[in-house]
Design an enzyme around this catalytic site. Structure first.
Site, mmCIF file in Angstrom:
data_model
loop_
_atom_site.group_PDB
_atom_site.id
_atom_site.type_symbol
_atom_site.label_atom_id
_atom_site.label_comp_id
_atom_site.label_asym_id
_atom_site.label_seq_id
_atom_site.Cartn_x
_atom_site.Cartn_y
_atom_site.Cartn_z
ATOM 1 N N ASP A 7 37.513 40.743 35.055
ATOM 2 C CA ASP A 7 37.935 41.732 34.066
ATOM 3 C C ASP A 7 39.457 41.772 34.112
ATOM 4 O O ASP A 7 40.042 42.569 34.841
ATOM 5 C CB ASP A 7 37.336 43.098 34.388
ATOM 6 C CG ASP A 7 37.756 44.158 33.378
ATOM 7 O OD1 ASP A 7 37.934 43.825 32.194
ATOM 8 O OD2 ASP A 7 37.922 45.326 33.782
ATOM 9 N N GLU A 67 35.748 38.398 30.402
ATOM 10 C CA GLU A 67 35.685 39.071 29.117
ATOM 11 C C GLU A 67 36.614 38.365 28.131
ATOM 12 O O GLU A 67 37.707 37.946 28.489
ATOM 13 C CB GLU A 67 36.118 40.535 29.238
ATOM 14 C CG GLU A 67 35.035 41.436 29.752
ATOM 15 C CD GLU A 67 35.356 42.906 29.582
ATOM 16 O OE1 GLU A 67 34.465 43.706 29.881
ATOM 17 O OE2 GLU A 67 36.470 43.261 29.174
ATOM 18 N N ASP A 139 37.419 48.755 37.528
ATOM 19 C CA ASP A 139 37.679 47.387 37.062
ATOM 20 C C ASP A 139 36.805 46.376 37.807
ATOM 21 O O ASP A 139 36.357 45.386 37.225
ATOM 22 C CB ASP A 139 39.162 47.047 37.215
ATOM 23 C CG ASP A 139 40.021 47.913 36.306
ATOM 24 O OD1 ASP A 139 39.779 47.912 35.085
ATOM 25 O OD2 ASP A 139 40.913 48.603 36.816
#
Length: 157
Positions: A7, A67, A139
């Site tokens: 991430d 992502e 996160d």
């Protein structure tokens, strides 16, 4: 198979490592790499690149998942996110890892059941899917969600 979920963020990049055996998932490790906003950009990117390289060396993932970049209303924020992603993906590329990319809404849908889930919902579901996990932060939870989504969405290789 061992999957490294990522991430990326310039401020705090989350990472999570899971093992996939058939339909069974197990937690290996998770963490966050933080950078100092007062440090020059090149040094911040080096911190991210070196941090992810250390995670890869320590856990030997078979592949990574990240992502996809999303466009913020603030172009400057989008550019900083893209630079952070570049550093993180470079570490994966240097290690010879294949990197699958997934949209944030798809990751949330695959892990929580709705693409509109917030960070608290993602973290709660990670604790259900990986019993006993101690999350390093939101996160890191998001990174584990990316790894879990990748395990379900990408072909085994």
């Amino acid at each position: 198979m061992i999957i490294l979920g990522l991430d990326p963020s310039l401020t705090c990049t989350g990472w999570g490592v899971i093992r996939v055996e058939g339909s069974r998932l197990s937690h290996i490790a998770n963490g966050q790499i933080k950078t100092n906003a007062k440090t020059p950009m090149a040094e911040r990117l080096a911190v991210l690149l070196n941090g992810i390289a250390e995670v890869i060396a320590a856990h030997g993932p078979d592949r990574a998942a990240c992502e996809e970049v999303f466009v913020n209303e603030n172009a400057k924020s989008t550019l900083k996110l893209a630079q952070a992603r570049g550093a993180v993906l470079s570490a994966c590329g240097a290690a010879g890892l294949t990197v699958n990319e997934h949209a944030a809404r798809l990751v949330k849908k695959a892990t929580v059941g709705t693409g509109a889930a917030d960070k608290a919902q993602v973290a709660a579901m990670i604790k259900v899917l990986l019993p006993g996990v101690q999350l390093a932060g939101s996160d890191a939870a998001d990174a584990l969600a990316v790894a879990i989504a990748d395990a379900h969405l990408s072909p085994r290789s």
